[in-house]
Write an enzyme that holds these catalytic residues in place. Structure first.
Site, mmCIF file in Angstrom:
data_model
loop_
_atom_site.group_PDB
_atom_site.id
_atom_site.type_symbol
_atom_site.label_atom_id
_atom_site.label_comp_id
_atom_site.label_asym_id
_atom_site.label_seq_id
_atom_site.Cartn_x
_atom_site.Cartn_y
_atom_site.Cartn_z
ATOM 1 N N CYS A 1 -2.399 8.905 2.948
ATOM 2 C CA CYS A 1 -2.319 8.409 1.531
ATOM 3 C C CYS A 1 -3.159 8.722 0.585
ATOM 4 C CB CYS A 1 -1.701 7.077 1.641
ATOM 5 S SG CYS A 1 -3.101 6.158 2.398
ATOM 6 N N GLU B 1 0.753 -1.086 -0.197
ATOM 7 C CA GLU B 1 -0.073 0.018 0.009
ATOM 8 C C GLU B 1 0.931 1.143 0.025
ATOM 9 O OE1 GLU B 1 -3.217 -0.141 -0.060
ATOM 10 O OE2 GLU B 1 -3.684 -2.360 0.295
HETATM 11 P P1 NAD Z 1 8.585 4.912 4.161
HETATM 12 O O1 NAD Z 1 8.502 3.862 2.903
HETATM 13 O O2 NAD Z 1 9.805 5.786 4.630
HETATM 14 O O3 NAD Z 1 8.593 3.895 5.562
HETATM 15 C C1 NAD Z 1 7.734 2.964 5.913
HETATM 16 C C2 NAD Z 1 8.095 1.776 6.704
HETATM 17 O O4 NAD Z 1 9.110 1.230 5.910
HETATM 18 C C3 NAD Z 1 8.570 2.437 7.934
HETATM 19 O O5 NAD Z 1 8.293 1.485 9.195
HETATM 20 C C4 NAD Z 1 10.089 2.383 7.758
HETATM 21 O O6 NAD Z 1 11.003 2.130 8.829
HETATM 22 C C5 NAD Z 1 10.142 1.095 6.950
HETATM 23 N N1 NAD Z 1 11.455 0.933 5.788
HETATM 24 C C6 NAD Z 1 12.217 1.850 5.652
HETATM 25 N N2 NAD Z 1 13.371 1.444 4.738
HETATM 26 C C7 NAD Z 1 12.791 -0.071 4.665
HETATM 27 C C8 NAD Z 1 13.818 -0.900 3.908
HETATM 28 N N3 NAD Z 1 14.743 -0.529 3.151
HETATM 29 N N4 NAD Z 1 13.017 -2.230 3.952
HETATM 30 C C9 NAD Z 1 11.911 -2.312 4.735
HETATM 31 N N5 NAD Z 1 11.462 -1.361 5.577
HETATM 32 C C10 NAD Z 1 11.826 -0.105 5.430
HETATM 33 O O7 NAD Z 1 7.386 5.491 4.285
HETATM 34 P P2 NAD Z 1 6.871 6.635 5.373
HETATM 35 O O8 NAD Z 1 7.617 7.835 5.080
HETATM 36 O O9 NAD Z 1 7.026 5.958 6.773
HETATM 37 O O10 NAD Z 1 5.344 6.906 5.013
HETATM 38 C C11 NAD Z 1 4.710 7.694 4.246
HETATM 39 C C12 NAD Z 1 4.264 6.955 2.954
HETATM 40 O O11 NAD Z 1 3.347 5.934 3.145
HETATM 41 C C13 NAD Z 1 3.584 8.024 1.846
HETATM 42 O O12 NAD Z 1 4.188 7.685 0.665
HETATM 43 C C14 NAD Z 1 2.151 7.625 1.968
HETATM 44 O O13 NAD Z 1 1.500 7.844 0.935
HETATM 45 C C15 NAD Z 1 2.439 6.026 2.237
HETATM 46 N N6 NAD Z 1 1.156 5.435 2.675
HETATM 47 C C16 NAD Z 1 0.437 4.606 1.906
HETATM 48 C C17 NAD Z 1 -0.845 4.025 2.546
HETATM 49 C C18 NAD Z 1 -1.790 3.251 1.750
HETATM 50 O O14 NAD Z 1 -2.836 2.656 2.206
HETATM 51 N N7 NAD Z 1 -1.514 3.220 0.449
HETATM 52 C C19 NAD Z 1 -1.081 4.366 3.732
HETATM 53 C C20 NAD Z 1 -0.237 5.192 4.604
HETATM 54 C C21 NAD Z 1 0.839 5.540 4.086
#
Ligand code: NAD
Length: 518
Positions: free
Chosen positions: A288, A254
């Site tokens: 999001c 997502e």
């Molecule tokens: P992010 O991708 O930076 O982090 C998300 C999670 O992944 C965190 O727990 C982070 O620690 C972890 N992470 C970071 N690097 C990683 C790696 N290399 N491997 C595995 N995990 C890793 O995203 P964010 O900034 O925390 O969240 C914001 C983003 O999430 C926005 O783009 C938003 O649109 C999206 N989002 C989408 C939905 C949906 O349902 N489509 C819902 C909420 C947020």
């Protein structure tokens, strides 16, 4: 309102929330309203993540043997506990994210809906299904649903209750164990939800939480999991997908969005302007499915922009742990910097700020005013990139087809919104929009809150769906068990040689076609 008001949470509370959480290192989460430390938490090294998976795997066997109804009863009890104890977690969500209490309550609402839905419907979604056999009456076919094993669950900081426990409930009720890595900055909310689910009857080892830096702990979760569910940015989602593909395990992703709202000439402008405030500024736009592109028909654009601007200017910003503020803070310095960079870039290239456009350090270190831009054009960052903040660009259109084409001109496809007094026309346009959910005369909550229907992204917004049947069957492996009775499936049967047998089968298939059975 409860008593969680100071910057540092009481150590007894943190000790209670982190009971059973492994990690020999230490990490810190912060109060988003002040930027100061909120709690010290255990940080897991990769080997400790592996150990958490081992414990989860050991516990999963027994959990999967519970009848589905017994597992579902845990979700129903959790629902009732959450209804009663919501104020505790509302405080935590607000402190960790900086969002207004009403927006924190939207998370509680979403989790309550998911708990009731899967608590009541899981036995139906998971029950064995009969299928017609290859030979009628002779082949008995059942489709069974088995849990995948241990689900690796990685979640972001923006909706820490909904995207942790809300998404874990269907995985758990399907008989899986879960090892979750929430964002460290919002881990307390996930830890609180885990304690509540244990109180509702979940065996403690079935849901493990590991904390630590995303690029260290996240990949280890993907390397150990039997299935991965990831919510976060498209960039990280691609990395997760690559590792999952290498291991041939499934993943639901997502990801980000750049969601469009269309206001047609026949829209109720007053309702649309008020709706746009919720659409663009809920959780300070760190949602999001929030709207960052607003396409308005030329004939109503002036009236719409005037009312939308008035509503936005009237919004009350605040940091109180209580209802009353219309918008809270951004969650971190990084978010504030992105918002400031996008707005400065747009203004520097000639965009007009209708309202907002500045930080509010007088309210807290990460506050930023809800902002409406006009005159935004393609080279500007805010035009195509996800800002993930309280910033929306208003564009005008004259032809419906042009509005649809511009709304679709993005690699993302998460959510969209159409406003019109003509429901049939709005639904026709909705079907032409490339987005996983489309809301008519609403921004996002109508589709998101309808948990029986799938929710997720097209294109760069992700793979797979949460909610509905797909939101639980993705956490299962399908198994077809076919039992052949009386006659074998090939010659020699009834004394026929190969040629006669083939002719008999061909005749039978013709008859079945004529009878419309096949
Ligand atoms: P992010 O991708 O930076 O982090 C998300 C999670 O992944 C965190 O727990 C982070 O620690 C972890 N992470 C970071 N690097 C990683 C790696 N290399 N491997 C595995 N995990 C890793 O995203 P964010 O900034 O925390 O969240 C914001 C983003 O999430 C926005 O783009 C938003 O649109 C999206 N989002 C989408 C939905 C949906 O349902 N489509 C819902 C909420 C947020």
């Amino acid at each position: 309102m409860t008593t969680l008001r100071s910057d540092e949470l009481p150590t007894e509370l943190v000790a209670r929330l982190t009971e059973g959480v492994t990690g020999s290192g230490r990490t810190v989460c912060h109060n988003a309203f002040t930027g100061r430390p909120l709690a010290e938490l255990p940080e897991a090294a990769p080997a400790e993540v592996t150990a958490a998976f081992r414990r989860a795997r050991d516990a999963q066997d027994l959990w999967a043997q519970w009848p589905v109804r017994r597992r579902a009863a845990v979700l129903l009890r959790f629902h009732d506990l959450l209804l009663d104890r919501q104020d505790e977690v509302l405080d935590l969500i607000q402190l960790e994210t900086g969002k207004a209490r009403l927006h924190a309550h939207e998370e509680v609402q979403a989790v309550l809906c998911a708990a009731r839905h899967y608590g009541r419907r899981a036995p139906g979604y998971l029950r064995p299904r009969r299928h017609a056999g290859v030979f009628l009456f002779l082949t008995r076919v059942r489709e069974l649903r088995h849990p995948r094993g241990v689900v690796g669950h990685i979640s972001p900081w923006n909706y820490p209750l909904e995207l942790s426990v809300g998404d874990a409930l269907p995985a758990l009720v399907a008989g899986n164990a879960v090892v979750m890595k929430p964002d460290t900055e919002t881990a307390l909310t996930a830890l609180w939800a885990r304690r509540l689910l244990i109180e509702a009857g979940l065996p403690a080892e079935v849901w493990q939480i590991v904390l630590g830096a995303g690029p260290v702990v996240g990949p280890q979760v993907v390397r150990e999991a039997d299935y991965v569910t990831f919510t976060g940015s498209t960039r990280t989602g691609r990395e997760v997908a690559r590792t999952a593909a290498g291991r041939l395990i499934g993943a639901s992703l997502e990801l980000g969005g750049k969601n469009a709202m269309l206001v047609l000439a026949d829209a109720d402008i007053e309702r649309a302007a008020a709706g746009a405030v919720r659409a663009c500024f809920s959780s300070a736009g760190q949602l999001c499915i929030s709207i960052e592109r607003l396409y308005v028909h030329e004939s109503v654009a002036d009236a719409f922009v005037r009312r939308f601007t008035e509503h936005t200017r009237a919004m009350r910003l605040g940091a109180q742990l209580d209802y009353g503020a219309d918008m809270g803070s951004l969650s971190s310095r990084a978010q504030l910097e992105t918002v400031e960079r996008h707005v400065a870039d747009a203004v520097g290239q000639g965009a007009t700020v209708r309202t907002g456009g500045r930080a509010r350090p007088d309210l807290g270190p990460y506050f930023y005013e809800p902002t409406i831009l006009e005159g935004v054009r393609p080279p500007m960052l805010v035009c195509a990139e996800e800002t993930f903040g309280p910033v929306v660009s208003v564009y005008r259109f004259t032809e419906e087809a042009d509005a649809v084409a511009r709304a679709n001109a993005t690699p993302y496809g998460l959510n969209a919104s159409v406003w019109s007094r003509d429901g049939r026309r709005a639904r026709r346009i909705a079907a032409r929009l490339r987005a996983g959910t489309v809301n008519v005369n609403e921004a996002f909550a109508a589709a998101y809150g309808s948990v029986g229907a799938p929710m997720g992204g097209w294109g760069d917004s992700g793979l797979g769906r949460r909610h509905g049947a797909e939101g639980i069957t993705k956490y299962t492996e399908a198994q077809t068990v076919a039992q052949q009775r009386l006659l074998p499936m090939g010659p020699p049967v009834l004394g026929l040689d190969d040629r006669r047998y083939a002719a008999l089968v061909s005749r039978m298939l013709r008859v079945l076609k004529a009878l419309r059975v096949r």
